[in-house]
Motif scaffolding. Structure first.
Motif, short mmCIF file in Angstrom:
data_model
loop_
_atom_site.label_atom_id
_atom_site.label_comp_id
_atom_site.label_asym_id
_atom_site.label_seq_id
_atom_site.Cartn_x
_atom_site.Cartn_y
_atom_site.Cartn_z
N THR A 158 27.93 -41.62 54.88
CA THR A 158 28.42 -39.93 55.38
C THR A 158 28.38 -38.59 54.63
OG1 THR A 158 29.96 -41.12 55.96
CG2 THR A 158 29.89 -39.41 57.49
N LYS A 159 27.28 -37.69 55.33
CA LYS A 159 27.53 -36.42 54.66
C LYS A 159 29.02 -35.86 53.41
CE LYS A 159 24.77 -35.96 57.83
NZ LYS A 159 24.89 -37.22 58.76
N VAL A 160 28.14 -35.15 52.58
CA VAL A 160 30.40 -34.44 51.63
C VAL A 160 30.00 -33.29 52.46
CG1 VAL A 160 31.14 -34.40 49.91
CG2 VAL A 160 29.67 -36.39 50.47
N VAL A 161 31.16 -32.35 52.63
CA VAL A 161 30.79 -31.24 53.24
C VAL A 161 32.52 -30.64 52.66
CG1 VAL A 161 31.52 -29.75 55.17
CG2 VAL A 161 30.03 -31.85 55.75
N HIS A 162 31.95 -29.45 51.87
CA HIS A 162 32.38 -29.76 51.19
C HIS A 162 33.16 -28.30 52.10
CE1 HIS A 162 32.87 -32.24 47.29
NE2 HIS A 162 31.35 -31.83 47.35
N VAL A 163 34.75 -27.86 52.39
CA VAL A 163 34.93 -26.63 52.59
C VAL A 163 36.01 -25.85 51.39
CG1 VAL A 163 36.24 -25.79 54.80
CG2 VAL A 163 34.70 -28.01 54.99
N ASN A 164 35.39 -24.67 51.00
CA ASN A 164 36.62 -23.53 50.79
C ASN A 164 36.91 -22.52 51.13
OD1 ASN A 164 35.50 -24.75 48.35
ND2 ASN A 164 33.78 -23.89 48.60
N ASP B 22 38.57 -29.38 59.38
CA ASP B 22 38.21 -31.13 60.54
C ASP B 22 37.22 -30.40 61.27
OD1 ASP B 22 40.08 -32.39 58.85
OD2 ASP B 22 41.50 -31.72 60.95
N LYS B 23 37.46 -29.07 61.49
CA LYS B 23 36.17 -28.32 63.28
C LYS B 23 35.28 -28.18 62.21
CE LYS B 23 37.14 -27.12 66.64
NZ LYS B 23 37.38 -27.33 67.66
N VAL B 24 34.92 -28.64 61.36
CA VAL B 24 33.79 -27.38 59.99
C VAL B 24 33.22 -28.80 59.97
CG1 VAL B 24 33.09 -26.01 58.64
CG2 VAL B 24 34.58 -25.08 60.24
N THR B 25 33.96 -29.60 59.44
CA THR B 25 33.42 -30.71 59.23
C THR B 25 32.40 -31.38 60.06
OG1 THR B 25 34.74 -30.82 57.06
CG2 THR B 25 33.83 -33.02 57.64
N HIS B 26 33.42 -31.52 60.91
CA HIS B 26 32.59 -32.22 62.41
C HIS B 26 31.58 -31.42 62.34
CE1 HIS B 26 33.19 -34.76 65.65
NE2 HIS B 26 33.02 -34.08 66.56
N CYS B 27 32.47 -30.81 62.36
CA CYS B 27 30.78 -29.60 63.29
C CYS B 27 29.25 -29.85 62.59
CB CYS B 27 30.49 -28.26 63.29
SG CYS B 27 29.56 -27.27 63.83
N VAL B 28 29.75 -29.61 61.27
CA VAL B 28 27.91 -29.84 59.94
C VAL B 28 27.93 -31.04 59.91
CG1 VAL B 28 27.89 -29.62 57.65
CG2 VAL B 28 29.45 -27.79 58.27
N ARG B 29 28.71 -32.12 60.18
CA ARG B 29 28.31 -33.32 60.23
C ARG B 29 27.52 -33.90 60.94
NH1 ARG B 29 33.07 -36.37 58.01
NH2 ARG B 29 33.10 -36.50 55.59
N GLN C 252 22.21 -33.63 54.39
CA GLN C 252 22.08 -33.38 53.20
C GLN C 252 24.25 -33.02 53.06
OE1 GLN C 252 19.88 -30.94 53.46
NE2 GLN C 252 20.46 -28.87 51.82
N ASP C 253 24.37 -33.49 51.82
CA ASP C 253 25.49 -32.97 51.97
C ASP C 253 25.88 -31.29 51.76
OD1 ASP C 253 26.20 -35.23 50.97
OD2 ASP C 253 26.61 -35.51 49.03
N THR C 254 26.51 -30.62 52.22
CA THR C 254 26.63 -29.19 51.77
C THR C 254 28.23 -28.73 51.69
OG1 THR C 254 26.02 -27.18 53.06
CG2 THR C 254 27.41 -28.93 54.02
N GLU C 255 27.57 -26.80 50.93
CA GLU C 255 29.61 -26.22 50.50
C GLU C 255 30.09 -25.87 52.06
OE1 GLU C 255 31.43 -24.82 46.55
OE2 GLU C 255 29.68 -26.54 46.98
N ALA C 256 30.81 -25.16 52.22
CA ALA C 256 31.05 -24.04 53.48
C ALA C 256 32.42 -22.98 52.97
CB ALA C 256 31.55 -24.79 54.59
N HIS C 257 31.72 -22.32 52.89
CA HIS C 257 33.00 -21.12 52.45
C HIS C 257 33.91 -20.58 54.05
CE1 HIS C 257 31.80 -21.56 48.55
NE2 HIS C 257 30.79 -21.14 48.86
N ILE C 258 33.90 -20.87 53.38
CA ILE C 258 35.18 -20.13 55.39
C ILE C 258 36.37 -18.49 55.20
CG2 ILE C 258 36.77 -20.11 57.11
CD1 ILE C 258 36.17 -23.09 57.33
N HIS D 245 25.06 -22.75 53.10
CA HIS D 245 23.91 -22.80 52.46
C HIS D 245 22.89 -24.10 52.80
CE1 HIS D 245 19.81 -21.82 50.86
NE2 HIS D 245 19.76 -22.68 50.56
N LEU D 246 22.06 -24.43 54.02
CA LEU D 246 21.74 -25.45 54.39
C LEU D 246 20.22 -25.72 54.54
CD1 LEU D 246 22.45 -28.57 55.00
CD2 LEU D 246 23.00 -27.66 57.79
N SER D 247 19.80 -26.67 54.17
CA SER D 247 17.95 -26.98 54.05
C SER D 247 17.17 -25.84 53.60
CB SER D 247 17.92 -28.11 55.08
OG SER D 247 18.30 -26.91 56.58
N GLY D 248 17.64 -25.11 53.21
CA GLY D 248 17.01 -23.67 53.19
C GLY D 248 17.33 -22.57 54.10
#
Length: 100
Positions: A1-7, A25-32, A37-43, A59-62
């Protein structure tokens, strides 16, 4: 599974575990569902008078994704935020797929 780091950052409101967990949970589910790829989301969750605002940057795939939603309820703002984000991600995915 993709790793989604949520800050998550909070402005003018108390950081509760419930809201943190909900947003994560909401953002991780949505992004996955849409990311490859693994990504980082800032909220940023903030309150301005009666407005409950949820902002996300990622930022995701360019590509950079920036989403901002507001309502009178923070949970609703987070829901709207993830809806907008999945639309943007879907659009981006179609664009990328078309180019290959």
């Amino acid at each position: 599974t993709k790793v989604v780091h949520v800050n998550i950052a909070f402005l003018n409101l108390d950081a509760t575990d419930a809201i943190k967990q909900y947003a994560t949970d909401k953002v991780t589910h949505c992004v996955r569902k849409l990311a490859h790829q693994d990504t980082e989301a800032h909220i940023v969750l903030k309150v301005e008078k009666t407005r409950q605002i949820a902002e996300l940057s990622m930022h995701l795939s360019g590509a950079d994704f920036i989403v901002k939603e507001e309502s009178e309820d923070l949970y609703a703002s987070i829901d709207m935020l993830t809806d907008s984000l999945s639309q943007q991600l879907r659009k981006h995915k179609e664009k990328v797929t078309r180019h290959h």
